[in-house]
Write a protein that holds these residues in place. Structure first.
Motif, PDB file in Angstrom:
ATOM      1  N   LEU A 119       3.309  35.691 -38.593  1.00 46.16           N
ATOM      2  CA  LEU A 119       4.685  35.197 -38.544  1.00 46.16           C
ATOM      3  C   LEU A 119       4.673  33.701 -38.803  1.00 46.16           C
ATOM      4  O   LEU A 119       4.073  32.945 -38.067  1.00 46.16           O
ATOM      5  N   GLU A 120       5.341  33.301 -39.872  1.00 47.36           N
ATOM      6  CA  GLU A 120       5.363  31.892 -40.217  1.00 47.36           C
ATOM      7  C   GLU A 120       6.508  31.192 -39.490  1.00 47.36           C
ATOM      8  O   GLU A 120       7.568  31.754 -39.311  1.00 47.36           O
ATOM      9  N   LYS A 121       6.268  29.965 -39.114  1.00 49.45           N
ATOM     10  CA  LYS A 121       7.297  29.163 -38.474  1.00 49.45           C
ATOM     11  C   LYS A 121       7.934  28.275 -39.533  1.00 49.45           C
ATOM     12  O   LYS A 121       7.298  27.372 -40.068  1.00 49.45           O
ATOM     13  N   HIS A 122       9.177  28.545 -39.873  1.00 48.92           N
ATOM     14  CA  HIS A 122       9.802  27.884 -41.006  1.00 48.92           C
ATOM     15  C   HIS A 122      10.787  26.796 -40.607  1.00 48.92           C
ATOM     16  O   HIS A 122      11.391  26.175 -41.458  1.00 48.92           O
ATOM     17  N   THR A 123      10.994  26.592 -39.338  1.00 50.36           N
ATOM     18  CA  THR A 123      11.876  25.519 -38.899  1.00 50.36           C
ATOM     19  C   THR A 123      11.181  24.733 -37.806  1.00 50.36           C
ATOM     20  O   THR A 123      10.128  25.123 -37.308  1.00 50.36           O
ATOM     21  N   ALA A 124      11.772  23.635 -37.423  1.00 45.63           N
ATOM     22  CA  ALA A 124      11.135  22.764 -36.443  1.00 45.63           C
ATOM     23  C   ALA A 124      10.909  23.477 -35.116  1.00 45.63           C
ATOM     24  O   ALA A 124       9.904  23.275 -34.462  1.00 45.63           O
ATOM     25  N   ARG A 125      11.846  24.331 -34.712  1.00 50.05           N
ATOM     26  CA  ARG A 125      11.706  25.073 -33.463  1.00 50.05           C
ATOM     27  C   ARG A 125      11.790  26.570 -33.745  1.00 50.05           C
ATOM     28  O   ARG A 125      12.533  27.017 -34.606  1.00 50.05           O
ATOM     29  N   MET A 126      11.021  27.341 -32.965  1.00 49.65           N
ATOM     30  CA  MET A 126      11.024  28.789 -33.148  1.00 49.65           C
ATOM     31  C   MET A 126      12.416  29.360 -32.928  1.00 49.65           C
ATOM     32  O   MET A 126      12.857  30.281 -33.628  1.00 49.65           O
ATOM     33  N   VAL A 127      13.152  28.822 -31.971  1.00 49.19           N
ATOM     34  CA  VAL A 127      14.475  29.338 -31.670  1.00 49.19           C
ATOM     35  C   VAL A 127      15.416  29.181 -32.865  1.00 49.19           C
ATOM     36  O   VAL A 127      16.316  30.006 -33.070  1.00 49.19           O
ATOM     37  N   ASP A 128      15.207  28.139 -33.688  1.00 44.18           N
ATOM     38  CA  ASP A 128      16.037  27.968 -34.877  1.00 44.18           C
ATOM     39  C   ASP A 128      15.779  29.077 -35.886  1.00 44.18           C
ATOM     40  O   ASP A 128      16.703  29.599 -36.515  1.00 44.18           O
ATOM     41  N   THR A 129      14.506  29.445 -36.058  1.00 50.14           N
ATOM     42  CA  THR A 129      14.154  30.549 -36.949  1.00 50.14           C
ATOM     43  C   THR A 129      14.773  31.849 -36.460  1.00 50.14           C
ATOM     44  O   THR A 129      15.362  32.612 -37.234  1.00 50.14           O
ATOM     45  N   VAL A 130      14.638  32.109 -35.159  1.00 43.97           N
ATOM     46  CA  VAL A 130      15.176  33.350 -34.595  1.00 43.97           C
ATOM     47  C   VAL A 130      16.695  33.384 -34.708  1.00 43.97           C
ATOM     48  O   VAL A 130      17.287  34.434 -34.978  1.00 43.97           O
ATOM     49  N   ARG A 131      17.344  32.231 -34.528  1.00 45.08           N
ATOM     50  CA  ARG A 131      18.801  32.178 -34.640  1.00 45.08           C
ATOM     51  C   ARG A 131      19.248  32.555 -36.065  1.00 45.08           C
ATOM     52  O   ARG A 131      20.209  33.305 -36.248  1.00 45.08           O
ATOM     53  N   ILE A 132      18.525  32.066 -37.054  1.00 48.20           N
ATOM     54  CA  ILE A 132      18.833  32.420 -38.446  1.00 48.20           C
ATOM     55  C   ILE A 132      18.606  33.913 -38.674  1.00 48.20           C
ATOM     56  O   ILE A 132      19.421  34.600 -39.311  1.00 48.20           O
ATOM     57  N   LEU A 133      17.500  34.437 -38.152  1.00 47.85           N
ATOM     58  CA  LEU A 133      17.193  35.856 -38.320  1.00 47.85           C
ATOM     59  C   LEU A 133      18.285  36.733 -37.725  1.00 47.85           C
ATOM     60  O   LEU A 133      18.730  37.714 -38.349  1.00 47.85           O
TER      61      LEU A 133
END
Length: 464
Positions: A149-163
């Motif tokens: 799982l790649e981290k594509h934003t500064a915070r993991m929560v930002d990635t999850v929010r987009i998902l």
């Protein structure tokens, strides 16, 4: 549980309402007690703790999902209720409880479990508990399907929010299109939640036979393909990296695999005379291919009568599965792509033993550690399959069922051929159903989160 509780009240299903009410209160009480009793603990999350938290979290939601079935007053046994909860949360189109005999509130609960389980329990926790920080990244990496799982934003929560934003938008779009196809409100709702999470269709009181026309098939096929792609593609698109999204190697392989298999299956169905016109053969061929490739388990018309060549193709597609970091199950396309390239590299090295030839995906070399991890995973998956065939043979069922069951369960597809064509697992004994539950969880968590608990070094903090 609130939507199901409200629906049970609306339908006047008193026993089901009490079951949901007691389940709701029990879970709320346990949550409150756990919250206040752990405020003084400060744990530094490592890989060892991440795997432990993932498996405990999944076992917890499975136990929570079990309560409404068992307490609904419908007479469901402990094991049957447990199996239904496991299948629902892991988005597996397998069942032991007849959906037609369920109150609507329980059917909705099954669909809600599918929808939440599609994205994963840990990702939902990361979204809600944004303070997890680095721990959230480790937890998501321990749970999320796919090699990495790649981290594509500064915070993991930002990635999850987009998902989750993408997931919700896709769900609303599918629901709207199904309603345009004149699918009743309740059926459109439950089937949106179950198909968008690649958990199959919920044929409640024959709704599929009435409304499963060519338009509805097309809608379901399109959305199951979209959610079987790597969600990082959508993250890149949302961040304006369209070129990077369109160049995704795994997506190209998956679409090519679906396209080629659809043409082959449709041609075989038409040549053998199973369908007498090409459009019908194409529609049904595409539905079958997407059903197995995405491990969704869409219903097929007498698939067990399809030509043997078609069924072999569908079986292979189910083993491969969808893309990494998607709602689909299976071993995953990217792993098999790396395996094929590794085999080609091995052949090349036999001819040129001194050549330096790394395994390449696009213009990037796959690290030796990742290649080793992928090879180990595939070998371990086939080892689980062989062991499962031996163990399920004690059920004394026919050979096709004994071999097919481990594949369908581990891939989280649920449906197969023969006696498993409809995903009905009532043919297994209580012990067999428990082992089937274990296989489903192994497939959903990609083995390591569960198997690692049986490692001696895992329980030794000095070595872990």
């Amino acid at each position: 549980m609130l939507p199901s509780l409200i629906l049970a009240w609306h339908d006047g299903a008193a026993q089901t309402l009490r079951g949901f009410l007691w389940s709701f209160l029990a879970v709320e009480a346990a949550g409150i007690i756990s919250y206040f009793s752990t405020q003084s603990y400060k744990v530094k999350m490592k890989i060892r703790e991440s795997y432990y938290v993932v498996i405990v979290s999944w076992l917890t939601v499975i136990a929570v999902g079990f309560l409404p079935y068992f307490l609904s007053g419908s007479g469901y046994s402990v094991i049957d209720s447990l199996f239904e909860s496991v299948a629902s949360w892991t988005t597996t189109a397998a069942w032991v409880l007849d959906i037609d005999a369920m109150p609507r509130a329980l059917v909705l609960w099954k669909a809600v479990s599918n929808w939440l389980g599609g994205m994963g329990i840990i990702l939902l926790a990361v979204l809600i508990l944004s303070t997890l920080g680095v721990s959230g990244q480790k937890l998501a990496g321990a749970e999320t399907p796919g090699p990495e799982l790649e981290k594509h934003t500064a915070r993991m929560v930002d990635t999850v929010r987009i998902l989750y934003t993408i997931y919700i938008i896709a769900s609303l779009a599918e629901f709207f299109l199904l309603r345009l196809g004149r699918v009743p409100l309740f059926d459109a709702l439950i089937n949106t939640m179950s198909t968008i999470s690649t958990a199959g269709m919920l044929d409640y009181k024959g709704s599929i036979e009435t409304h499963f026309n060519a338009y509805v098939k097309l809608v379901l096929v399109c959305f199951t393909v979209l959610t079987s792609l790597n969600f990082i593609i959508y993250v890149n698109a949302a961040r304006g990296k369209f070129r990077e999204a369109l160049r995704d190697y795994e997506m190209h392989v998956f679409i090519a695999m679906i396209g080629g298999s659809t043409l082959f299956t449709a041609a075989m169905l038409f040549i053998t005379g199973y369908f007498d016109n090409i459009p019908q053969a194409l529609i049904n061929g595409a539905t079958g291919v997407v059903s197995f490739a995405s491990t969704t388990g869409l219903p097929l018309e007498h698939a067990e009568r399809w030509p043997a060549a078609c069924r072999v193709v569908l079986l292979l597609l189910m083993i491969v599965g969808g893309c990494g970091n998607s709602t689909a199950g299976g071993i995953k396309v990217i792993r098999f792509a790396v395996l094929v390239k590794l085999i080609r590299r091995g052949v090349y090295k036999k001819i040129h033993p001194r050549a330096v030839k790394p395994v390449m995906i696009r213009d990037t070399a796959v690290s030796a550690l990742n290649v080793s991890s992928i090879s180990t995973f595939i070998l371990l998956a086939f080892g689980v399959f062989i062991a499962s065939c031996v163990l399920l043979s004690f059920e004394n069922l026919d050979m096709e069922t004994t071999v097919m069951a481990p594949i369908t369960l581990f891939s989280n597809c649920g449906i197969g051929f023969g006696r498993l064509a409809e995903g009905n697992y009532t043919i297994f004994s209580s012990a067999g159903k428990i082992y089937c539950c274990l296989l489903i969880i192994l497939g959903r968590l990609e083995m390591y989160a569960l198997l690692i608990l049986f490692s001696r070094s895992f329980w030794n903090p000095d070595k872990a």
